[in-house]
Design an enzyme around this catalytic site. Structure first.
Site, PDB file in Angstrom:
ATOM      1  CG  ASN A   9      -0.337 -10.574 -21.693  1.00  0.00           C
ATOM      2  OD1 ASN A   9      -0.297 -10.403 -22.912  1.00  0.00           O
ATOM      3  ND2 ASN A   9      -1.465 -10.706 -21.009  1.00  0.00           N
ATOM      4  CE  LYS A  11      -2.774  -7.466 -20.099  1.00  0.00           C
ATOM      5  NZ  LYS A  11      -3.795  -7.140 -19.116  1.00  0.00           N
ATOM      6  CG  HIS A  93      -5.507 -12.701 -20.444  1.00  0.00           C
ATOM      7  ND1 HIS A  93      -6.383 -11.671 -20.190  1.00  0.00           N
ATOM      8  CD2 HIS A  93      -4.367 -12.404 -19.791  1.00  0.00           C
ATOM      9  CE1 HIS A  93      -5.774 -10.778 -19.415  1.00  0.00           C
ATOM     10  NE2 HIS A  93      -4.554 -11.200 -19.158  1.00  0.00           N
ATOM     11  CD  GLU A  95      -6.859  -8.090 -20.715  1.00  0.00           C
ATOM     12  OE1 GLU A  95      -6.095  -8.303 -21.677  1.00  0.00           O
ATOM     13  OE2 GLU A  95      -6.482  -7.517 -19.665  1.00  0.00           O
ATOM     14  CD  GLU A 164      -3.068 -12.999 -15.535  1.00  0.00           C
ATOM     15  OE1 GLU A 164      -2.005 -12.376 -15.464  1.00  0.00           O
ATOM     16  OE2 GLU A 164      -3.869 -12.876 -16.474  1.00  0.00           O
ATOM     17  N   GLY A 170      -4.590  -5.014 -14.314  1.00  0.00           N
ATOM     18  CA  GLY A 170      -4.574  -3.657 -14.859  1.00  0.00           C
ATOM     19  C   GLY A 170      -5.196  -2.612 -13.945  1.00  0.00           C
ATOM     20  CB  SER A 208      -1.757  -4.937 -10.255  1.00  0.00           C
ATOM     21  OG  SER A 208      -2.829  -4.393 -11.010  1.00  0.00           O
TER      22      SER A 208
HETATM   23  P1  PGA Z   1      -1.297  -6.394 -15.369  1.00  0.00           P
HETATM   24  O1  PGA Z   1      -1.791  -7.534 -16.401  1.00  0.00           O
HETATM   25  O2  PGA Z   1       0.062  -6.796 -14.886  1.00  0.00           O
HETATM   26  O3  PGA Z   1      -1.275  -5.133 -16.203  1.00  0.00           O
HETATM   27  O4  PGA Z   1      -2.301  -6.347 -14.270  1.00  0.00           O
HETATM   28  C1  PGA Z   1      -1.554  -8.891 -16.149  1.00  0.00           C
HETATM   29  C2  PGA Z   1      -2.210  -9.733 -17.211  1.00  0.00           C
HETATM   30  O5  PGA Z   1      -3.309  -9.378 -17.659  1.00  0.00           O
HETATM   31  O6  PGA Z   1      -1.654 -10.752 -17.640  1.00  0.00           O
END
Ligand code: PGA
Length: 252
Positions: A9, A11, A93, A95, A164, A170, A208
């Site tokens: 992903n 982003k 997601h 976000e 998640e 993140g 992460s």
């Molecule tokens: P990350 O993001 O691996 O940077 O924690 C995962 C995601 O948001 O899909």
């Protein structure tokens, strides 16, 4: 199901020059024995689609409209994604749930729109830290999953579910293996109540994931792969994560 699925992903990252370098490295080192997809920002779908043409990595997007077309400025329909041979799309997601106020119902309708155009939705679910600490994690997950079942009673078998935990995204703080397996099993049991064969539905973990944690996470009984954010932006760590997925599938 033995083969794991590793989904990058990106982003809101990338540019045309960097995308090409990154993908050239990744394509050059991709192990066999793992399924892989790269979910890129909309403007790069044509570029990345061309780079991945005929290769073993699938093209993915990060969002899709719940509507099929018309006066929805800024939105992109599932049919448009399919037109660019997109195979996977991330929906719900955290976000987008947080920053774009996407409700569980909207997420369900987006997943339905994706399926309607032959795409595989990767539906993200997960609790915040406050929800976990107050003991409400399962209730939140249940609400998110039930909203999906309401929209997709006969098509749930074709979705990918990504757990998640919001507090692990993140932050560099991945959930522990025990925490992850507990929720993945919870999702698997929920699926068993709604689909014919819950073992055929892929459940991913995201938050992460790094090369040093990937192997243990992918080895969990109910983990069918991972959704990778930060670590997918560089070839080396992403390839190590893909290798961990391939080898944990071999040894399972
Ligand atoms: P990350 O993001 O691996 O940077 O924690 C995962 C995601 O948001 O899909």
């Amino acid at each position: 199901m033995k083969r794991k699925l590793v989904v990058a992903n990106w982003k809101m990252n990338g540019d045309r020059a960097r995308n090409r370098v990154l993908l050239d490295y990744i394509l050059g080192g991709m192990p066999s024995g793992v399924d892989c997809a790269v979910c890129v920002p909309f403007p790069y779908l044509p570029q990345v689609g061309e780079i991945l043409e005929g290769r073993a990595i699938a093209l993915g997007a990060q969002d899709v409209s719940e509507f099929s077309g018309g006066a929805y400025t800024g939105d992109v329909s599932a049919a448009m994604l399919a037109d660019w041979r997109v195979r996977f799309v991330v929906v719900g997601h955290s976000e987008r749930r947080a920053l774009h106020l996407e409700s569980d119902d909207v997420v369900g309708r987006k997943a339905a729109a994706a399926l309607g155009s032959g795409l595989t939705p990767i539906v993200c679910v997960g609790e915040t830290l406050a929800e976990r600490e107050s003991g409400a994690a399962e209730q939140v997950l249940l609400r998110q999953l039930d909203a999906l079942a309401a929209v997709l009673p006969s098509e749930l078998q074709r979705v990918v579910v990504a757990y998640e935990p919001v507090w692990a995204i993140g932050t560099g703080r991945a959930a522990t293996a025990e925490q992850v397996q507990e929720v993945l099993y919870f999702v698997r049991r929920w699926l068993a109540r709604h689909v014919e064969d819950a073992n055929q539905v892929r459940i991913l973990y995201g938050g992460s994931v790094k090369p040093d944690t990937a192997r243990q996470l992918f080895g969990l009984p109910d983990a069918n792969g991972g959704l990778i954010g930060g670590a997918s932006l560089e070839a080396q760590p992403f390839l190590e994560i893909c290798r961990a997925a391939a080898s944990s599938a071999r040894s399972s």
